[in-house]
Write a protein that holds these residues in place. Structure first.
Motif, PDB file in Angstrom:
ATOM      1  N   ARG A 138      -4.757  87.131  12.933  1.00 44.58           N
ATOM      2  CA  ARG A 138      -5.692  87.440  14.028  1.00 44.58           C
ATOM      3  C   ARG A 138      -5.226  86.827  15.338  1.00 44.58           C
ATOM      4  NH1 ARG A 138      -8.820  83.327  16.141  1.00 44.58           N
ATOM      5  NH2 ARG A 138      -9.689  82.822  14.098  1.00 44.58           N
ATOM      6  N   ARG A 139      -4.810  85.566  15.312  1.00 47.41           N
ATOM      7  CA  ARG A 139      -4.373  84.909  16.540  1.00 47.41           C
ATOM      8  C   ARG A 139      -3.153  85.595  17.141  1.00 47.41           C
ATOM      9  NH1 ARG A 139      -4.784  78.649  14.307  1.00 47.41           N
ATOM     10  NH2 ARG A 139      -7.060  78.431  14.523  1.00 47.41           N
ATOM     11  N   LEU A 140      -2.205  85.965  16.280  1.00 46.53           N
ATOM     12  CA  LEU A 140      -0.996  86.613  16.765  1.00 46.53           C
ATOM     13  C   LEU A 140      -1.311  87.996  17.334  1.00 46.53           C
ATOM     14  CD1 LEU A 140       2.039  86.475  17.135  1.00 46.53           C
ATOM     15  CD2 LEU A 140       2.316  87.332  14.796  1.00 46.53           C
ATOM     16  N   GLN A 141      -2.224  88.711  16.687  1.00 40.43           N
ATOM     17  CA  GLN A 141      -2.581  90.045  17.189  1.00 40.43           C
ATOM     18  C   GLN A 141      -3.266  89.945  18.550  1.00 40.43           C
ATOM     19  OE1 GLN A 141      -1.627  92.804  16.023  1.00 40.43           O
ATOM     20  NE2 GLN A 141      -2.913  94.352  17.024  1.00 40.43           N
ATOM     21  N   VAL A 142      -4.128  88.954  18.741  1.00 35.47           N
ATOM     22  CA  VAL A 142      -4.799  88.769  20.032  1.00 35.47           C
ATOM     23  C   VAL A 142      -3.770  88.481  21.130  1.00 35.47           C
ATOM     24  CG1 VAL A 142      -6.345  87.256  21.327  1.00 35.47           C
ATOM     25  CG2 VAL A 142      -7.019  88.064  19.061  1.00 35.47           C
ATOM     26  N   LYS A 143      -2.801  87.613  20.831  1.00 36.43           N
ATOM     27  CA  LYS A 143      -1.764  87.307  21.823  1.00 36.43           C
ATOM     28  C   LYS A 143      -0.908  88.529  22.128  1.00 36.43           C
ATOM     29  CE  LYS A 143      -1.297  82.375  20.777  1.00 36.43           C
ATOM     30  NZ  LYS A 143      -0.386  81.305  20.281  1.00 36.43           N
ATOM     31  N   SER A 150      -1.093  93.394  29.639  1.00 40.54           N
ATOM     32  CA  SER A 150      -0.622  92.854  30.918  1.00 40.54           C
ATOM     33  C   SER A 150       0.681  93.527  31.340  1.00 40.54           C
ATOM     34  CB  SER A 150      -0.409  91.352  30.814  1.00 40.54           C
ATOM     35  OG  SER A 150       0.644  91.053  29.903  1.00 40.54           O
ATOM     36  N   ASP A 151       0.887  94.780  30.847  1.00 38.96           N
ATOM     37  CA  ASP A 151       2.118  95.527  31.131  1.00 38.96           C
ATOM     38  C   ASP A 151       3.345  94.784  30.634  1.00 38.96           C
ATOM     39  OD1 ASP A 151       0.753  97.638  32.337  1.00 38.96           O
ATOM     40  OD2 ASP A 151       0.732  96.631  34.284  1.00 38.96           O
ATOM     41  N   ARG A 152       3.163  94.066  29.515  1.00 32.77           N
ATOM     42  CA  ARG A 152       4.254  93.362  28.835  1.00 32.77           C
ATOM     43  C   ARG A 152       4.929  92.326  29.743  1.00 32.77           C
ATOM     44  NH1 ARG A 152       6.554  97.002  24.034  1.00 32.77           N
ATOM     45  NH2 ARG A 152       4.584  97.965  23.476  1.00 32.77           N
ATOM     46  N   ASP A 153       4.109  91.630  30.469  1.00 28.38           N
ATOM     47  CA  ASP A 153       4.581  90.565  31.350  1.00 28.38           C
ATOM     48  C   ASP A 153       5.237  89.471  30.508  1.00 28.38           C
ATOM     49  OD1 ASP A 153       4.701  88.186  32.960  1.00 28.38           O
ATOM     50  OD2 ASP A 153       3.222  89.065  34.297  1.00 28.38           O
ATOM     51  N   ALA A 154       6.439  89.056  30.907  1.00 30.87           N
ATOM     52  CA  ALA A 154       7.190  88.045  30.143  1.00 30.87           C
ATOM     53  C   ALA A 154       6.457  86.718  30.057  1.00 30.87           C
ATOM     54  CB  ALA A 154       8.565  87.837  30.760  1.00 30.87           C
ATOM     55  N   GLY A 155       5.524  86.481  30.983  1.00 35.09           N
ATOM     56  CA  GLY A 155       4.775  85.228  30.959  1.00 35.09           C
ATOM     57  C   GLY A 155       3.879  85.086  29.746  1.00 35.09           C
ATOM     58  N   PHE A 156       3.603  86.195  29.056  1.00 35.91           N
ATOM     59  CA  PHE A 156       2.748  86.156  27.873  1.00 35.91           C
ATOM     60  C   PHE A 156       3.549  86.025  26.572  1.00 35.91           C
ATOM     61  CE2 PHE A 156       0.005  87.973  31.042  1.00 35.91           C
ATOM     62  CZ  PHE A 156      -1.264  87.523  30.720  1.00 35.91           C
ATOM     63  N   GLU A 182       2.953  96.630  13.765  1.00 39.59           N
ATOM     64  CA  GLU A 182       4.164  96.949  14.534  1.00 39.59           C
ATOM     65  C   GLU A 182       4.139  96.220  15.871  1.00 39.59           C
ATOM     66  OE1 GLU A 182       6.809  98.708  13.528  1.00 39.59           O
ATOM     67  OE2 GLU A 182       5.827  98.772  11.578  1.00 39.59           O
ATOM     68  N   LEU A 183       2.955  96.102  16.491  1.00 37.41           N
ATOM     69  CA  LEU A 183       2.861  95.403  17.771  1.00 37.41           C
ATOM     70  C   LEU A 183       3.226  93.933  17.604  1.00 37.41           C
ATOM     71  CD1 LEU A 183       2.101  95.372  20.766  1.00 37.41           C
ATOM     72  CD2 LEU A 183      -0.285  94.945  20.073  1.00 37.41           C
ATOM     73  N   GLN A 184       2.765  93.312  16.534  1.00 38.65           N
ATOM     74  CA  GLN A 184       3.113  91.909  16.293  1.00 38.65           C
ATOM     75  C   GLN A 184       4.616  91.738  16.147  1.00 38.65           C
ATOM     76  OE1 GLN A 184       0.800  91.142  12.797  1.00 38.65           O
ATOM     77  NE2 GLN A 184      -0.919  90.262  13.920  1.00 38.65           N
ATOM     78  N   ARG A 185       5.250  92.603  15.373  1.00 38.06           N
ATOM     79  CA  ARG A 185       6.697  92.497  15.152  1.00 38.06           C
ATOM     80  C   ARG A 185       7.453  92.678  16.466  1.00 38.06           C
ATOM     81  NH1 ARG A 185       7.771  92.415   9.767  1.00 38.06           N
ATOM     82  NH2 ARG A 185       6.311  93.395   8.318  1.00 38.06           N
ATOM     83  N   GLU A 186       7.039  93.655  17.261  1.00 40.11           N
ATOM     84  CA  GLU A 186       7.715  93.889  18.537  1.00 40.11           C
ATOM     85  C   GLU A 186       7.511  92.715  19.477  1.00 40.11           C
ATOM     86  OE1 GLU A 186       8.022  97.259  22.081  1.00 40.11           O
ATOM     87  OE2 GLU A 186       6.351  97.323  20.649  1.00 40.11           O
ATOM     88  N   TYR A 187       6.299  92.178  19.498  1.00 38.64           N
ATOM     89  CA  TYR A 187       5.976  91.036  20.362  1.00 38.64           C
ATOM     90  C   TYR A 187       6.845  89.823  20.024  1.00 38.64           C
ATOM     91  CZ  TYR A 187       2.983  87.300  22.308  1.00 38.64           C
ATOM     92  OH  TYR A 187       2.495  86.213  22.982  1.00 38.64           O
ATOM     93  N   VAL A 188       6.962  89.524  18.747  1.00 36.72           N
ATOM     94  CA  VAL A 188       7.779  88.374  18.321  1.00 36.72           C
ATOM     95  C   VAL A 188       9.259  88.645  18.601  1.00 36.72           C
ATOM     96  CG1 VAL A 188       8.519  87.024  16.320  1.00 36.72           C
ATOM     97  CG2 VAL A 188       6.108  87.599  16.615  1.00 36.72           C
ATOM     98  N   LEU A 189       9.711  89.879  18.361  1.00 35.89           N
ATOM     99  CA  LEU A 189      11.102  90.235  18.634  1.00 35.89           C
ATOM    100  C   LEU A 189      11.431  90.062  20.110  1.00 35.89           C
ATOM    101  CD1 LEU A 189      13.867  91.522  18.065  1.00 35.89           C
ATOM    102  CD2 LEU A 189      12.754  93.755  18.231  1.00 35.89           C
ATOM    103  N   LYS A 190      10.588  90.583  21.005  1.00 35.04           N
ATOM    104  CA  LYS A 190      10.826  90.460  22.444  1.00 35.04           C
ATOM    105  C   LYS A 190      10.768  89.001  22.877  1.00 35.04           C
ATOM    106  CE  LYS A 190      11.288  94.855  23.217  1.00 35.04           C
ATOM    107  NZ  LYS A 190      12.630  95.424  23.538  1.00 35.04           N
TER     108      LYS A 190
END
Length: 466
Positions: A138-143, A150-156, A182-190
């Motif tokens: 849940r925490r990772l999905q929220v982040k 936020s338009d995939r701002d690197a600050g996040f 899939e969003l979690q995996r992409e988020y961690v990868l980026k």
């Protein structure tokens, strides 16, 4: 923050009130809409936010809820966000009407004909199972949603220990419910790619500053020089595999029927080099300390002095590729790996077609069952004709070949090792069979997500012939 989101039809409100009273007695937090959100509130956005921030989505199944558009919409949001689904059956229903997202799950029955207290205990058990992972999910999905909105701002993006913890959670819990999104995996990868880029920039700047401030004498202590020294310590012996045919696939009809490729041949594969040994904890540790490598997902054996000559495991495909590239090498393709393991004759094993013995392969066969990994320079009876150790057994080994067409990835495509083109949610072939797998399964490949890491999965590097 609500731990459980309850989706129900208001025609079942008496059942839900009794259920929430029991949840409250167990000090379990829940979110339920009793009266309806006031019209002045953006109703669906409030519902969506509550589901996104919940750990578990509890769906009260009844004839009214499964035909309710609102309940269906809530279920769709929960599925999209990878929430753990807990279906509770309140009354008799027509099973053909149950949403497909719920049909594969284990129901908890609270019908009049069922024992209410027993059903309640089953519900509590379901809610408590793997709760640490559910909470982390849940925490990772929220982040990840904050980053996306936020338009995939690197600050996040994640950094430091938060990133390492997220990588570990996704790897260790890849097969659990709820599954990583899939969003979690992409988020961690980026996040990993951004961290690695920043690290390379920082090391370059520090090297330049050291060179400017200390002059020629300072060159001896710059990170670049230390990096070169570490590379010389880590670089293992490479074995030349001559040009020739590559055989892959299985002759076992049961495996073919299960979807694995039958025995096939590539007529001619260019010559290449491949590591004589699996990469060790010591070698990988040199890259962690002086190069761009990050620590394995699980460091239980990685830090132990007595395990430094054992294969490094618990590394993702990205980590494996980073190590090989640090040495100016690369990962082998599936077909190169098979060429080294089977030889030009295409034998079942590199020593021929006779069944393996414990001295030839560290993997189960007959009554023999190994208990753990072995040092990389062991199994002398199973060394290939070219002198390569543990091509069969010990640790599975990553290759750069996409092999399973269950995502939007191109089947049989080979990743070029460029961090910016890495697709961690594709399935990549792994060769060799680990010490837990039966020897007869070594002729088939193992397919796993690039973001996966296991305690029987390691690295063997390859290189081109100039």
């Amino acid at each position: 923050m609500a731990r459980i989101f309850i989706s129900y039809s208001r025609k079942n409100i008496d059942f839900v009130k009794r259920l929430t009273d029991a949840l409250g007695e167990r000090d379990l937090d829940f979110w339920v809409d009793w009266e309806g959100i006031p019209p002045t509130v953006d109703w669906m956005k409030e519902i969506q936010k509550s589901i996104e921030e919940a750990d578990t989505f509890l769906f009260v199944i009844s004839p009214d809820s499964i035909t309710s558009k609102v309940c269906r919409d809530e279920l769709e949001i929960a599925v999209k966000n990878g929430k753990r689904l807990v279906p509770v059956v309140a009354t008799e229903i027509k099973w053909d009407d149950v949403p497909s997202e719920l049909s594969r799950l284990n129901y908890i029955f609270f019908r009049e004909s069922d024992d209410y207290d027993s059903a309640l205990e089953k519900l509590f058990t379901a809610l408590d199972t793997d709760y640490d992972w559910v909470k982390a999910h849940r925490r990772l999905q929220v982040k990840a949603l904050e980053w996306e909105r936020s338009d995939r701002d690197a600050g996040f993006l994640l950094r430091g220990r938060d990133l390492e913890d997220a990588e570990r959670q996704l790897s260790v819990n890849a097969a659990k419910d709820p599954a990583p999104t899939e969003l979690q995996r992409e988020y961690v990868l980026k996040s990993r790619q951004a961290t690695d880029r920043q690290r390379r920039i920082t090391m370059g700047v520090l090297a330049f500053i050291a060179l400017v401030m200390t002059g020629i004498a300072g060159v001896l202590i710059t990170p670049i020089v230390l990096d070169r020294i570490a590379q010389s310590r880590a670089r293992g012996e490479m074995i030349l595999i001559p040009e020739g045919p590559s055989f892959f696939g299985t002759e076992n009809p049961l495996f073919v029927e299960a979807g694995f490729p039958p025995r096939q041949e590539i007529a001619s594969l260019p010559a290449f080099y491949i590591g004589k040994y699996e990469v060790t904890n010591y070698q990988y540790g040199q890259c962690v300390e002086y190069g761009d490598c990050t620590v394995p997902v699980d460091q239980t054996d990685f830090r132990k002095d007595e395990r430094q000559n054992f294969p490094v495991v618990n590394v993702t495909l990205f980590q494996a590729n980073t190590y090989c590239q640090w040495l100016g090498q690369r990962l082998p393709t599936q077909y190169e790996w098979e060429r080294a393991a089977r030889g030009a004759e295409g034998f079942r094993w590199h020593w021929g077609n006779t069944d393996p013995t414990p001295g030839q392969a560290n993997m189960p066969w007959g009554d023999y069952a190994p208990s753990e990994l072995e040092p990389v320079d062991s199994n002398w009876d199973g060394v290939s004709p070219q002198g390569i150790h543990h091509l069969i057994g010990n640790a599975w080994e990553w290759t750069s070949t996409i092999i399973k067409n269950e995502t939007d990835c191109d089947l049989n495509q080979i990743w070029d090792g460029n961090p910016d083109t890495y697709q961690g949610t594709c399935f990549y072939a792994q060769g060799g069979g680990g010490w837990r797998y039966k020897a007869e399964e070594a002729a088939i490949y193992n397919a796993d997500l690039g973001v996966s890491a296991r305690d029987d999965l390691g690295i063997r590097c390859a290189d081109d012939v100039e």
